[in-house]
Design an enzyme around this catalytic site. Structure first.
Site, PDB file in Angstrom:
ATOM      1  CB  SER A   1       2.524  -0.770   3.385  1.00  0.00           C
ATOM      2  OG  SER A   1       3.882  -0.969   3.735  1.00  0.00           O
TER       3      SER A   1
ATOM      4  CE1 TYR B   1       3.406   4.598   3.534  1.00  0.00           C
ATOM      5  CE2 TYR B   1       4.561   2.862   4.712  1.00  0.00           C
ATOM      6  CZ  TYR B   1       3.929   3.314   3.569  1.00  0.00           C
ATOM      7  OH  TYR B   1       3.828   2.492   2.482  1.00  0.00           O
TER       8      TYR B   1
END
Length: 308
Positions: free
Chosen positions: A169, A182
């Site tokens: 990401s 995350y």
């Protein structure tokens, strides 16, 4: 440095006849990735939790070549189940050519919440954050290790012959979005990319990554509307699926492609280019010499006989 935009169909004919495992393959980016590979003639194994069975079966029915698709229920934190995934894929299709380590989750509550306490006023553990760390890091590491083991071959094979794509990401590079577990886990995925691709290459396996920015899904639809109102184009799952497929066949081992709306950039080469400016040339040279010494001696010496 300018962005680069690969042609959507470049080299994808190479996918025909290959066998691909996609973890977290029943929904979102995983499902879009399954569609790209299947469209170009690959056998696809949709690996996802057992509760995804109905969704996965509908996905298979919608594919151009449903006879080339298989759903395998798996919890990527369970070593025996992940081992079973690889065994069954090889039994069913004869080989494994590409593994997309896509499965991942995000916390549902604020990891750094310091107001949640028990009846005695003691701060509660962030168990949701621990689960994110487990799934995103341990689960990906399980997948990565088994993928290298099952796909190892001669290292002189052409790039993309056997490949692993880690779904990271932009949070693995920037991480200012506030979802601490995350963000930490996606930094770890970039760390896995950097620490594993050389060893994998010695076994004839290419390891690359894709780092999507905000991607439009049913879950993020509300935020996506705000993006578009602000004049920004969010990723679609199809954008990311295409980038993953391209990375699997033409990505250089250790590379990571950022996917941000219409923009594409190879992040790891860019990082290397700016490193002297970031660190200062003197420190950069020092680190280059240090890493050269470590590499020439076979890496860090692991402690023997110690209990972990």
């Amino acid at each position: 440095m300018s962005s680069f935009n690969p042609q959507p169909t470049k080299n994808l004919a190479e996918l025909n006849g290959k066998t691909v495992i996609v973890t977290g393959g029943a929904r979102g980016i995983g499902a879009a990735t399954v569609k790209v590979f299947n469209l170009h003639g690959a056998n696809v194994v949709i690996a996802d939790v057992s509760s995804s069975n109905e969704v996965a079966q509908k996905l298979i029915a919608s594919l151009p070549y449903p006879e080339k698709a298989l759903f395998y229920p798996v919890d990527i934190l369970n070593w025996e189940q992940v081992l079973g995934l690889f065994c069954e894929t090889k039994r069913r299709f004869g080989s494994i050519d590409t593994v997309v380590a896509n499965a991942g989750i995000m916390e549902k509550t604020d990891t750094l919440d310091i107001e949640s306490t028990d009846e005695n006023g003691n701060l509660l553990e962030s168990t949701g954050a621990f689960h994110v760390i487990d799934v995103n890091i341990k689960g990906t590491l399980n997948t990565l290790r088994l993928a290298i083991h099952y796909m190892k071959c001669s290292p002189d094979r052409p790039a993309g012959c056997k490949s692993i794509v880690l779904v990271a990401s932009t949070s693995g590079y920037f991480g200012g979005t506030g979802v601490s577990a995350y963000v930490s886990s996606k930094h770890a995925i970039i760390g896995l990319l950097r620490s594993s691709h050389i060893a994998a290459s010695k076994n004839g396996v290419t390891v690359t990554a894709v780092a999507p920015f905000f991607t439009y899904t049913n879950i993020t639809a509300k935020a996506g509307a705000r993006w578009q109102a602000g004049g920004l184009k969010p990723n679609t799952t199809e954008d990311v699926g295409m980038a993953i497929a391209l990375s699997s066949v033409e990505g250089e081992s250790g590379s990571c492609t950022l996917v941000a709306g219409p923009h594409r950039r190879e992040m790891e080469a860019s990082r290397s280019t700016v490193m002297p400016q970031w660190l200062g040339n003197e420190i950069h040279v020092f680190f280059q010499n240090a890493f050269r010494i470590i590499s020439s001696s076979g890496g860090y010496n692991l402690p023997k006989g110690s209990k972990i």
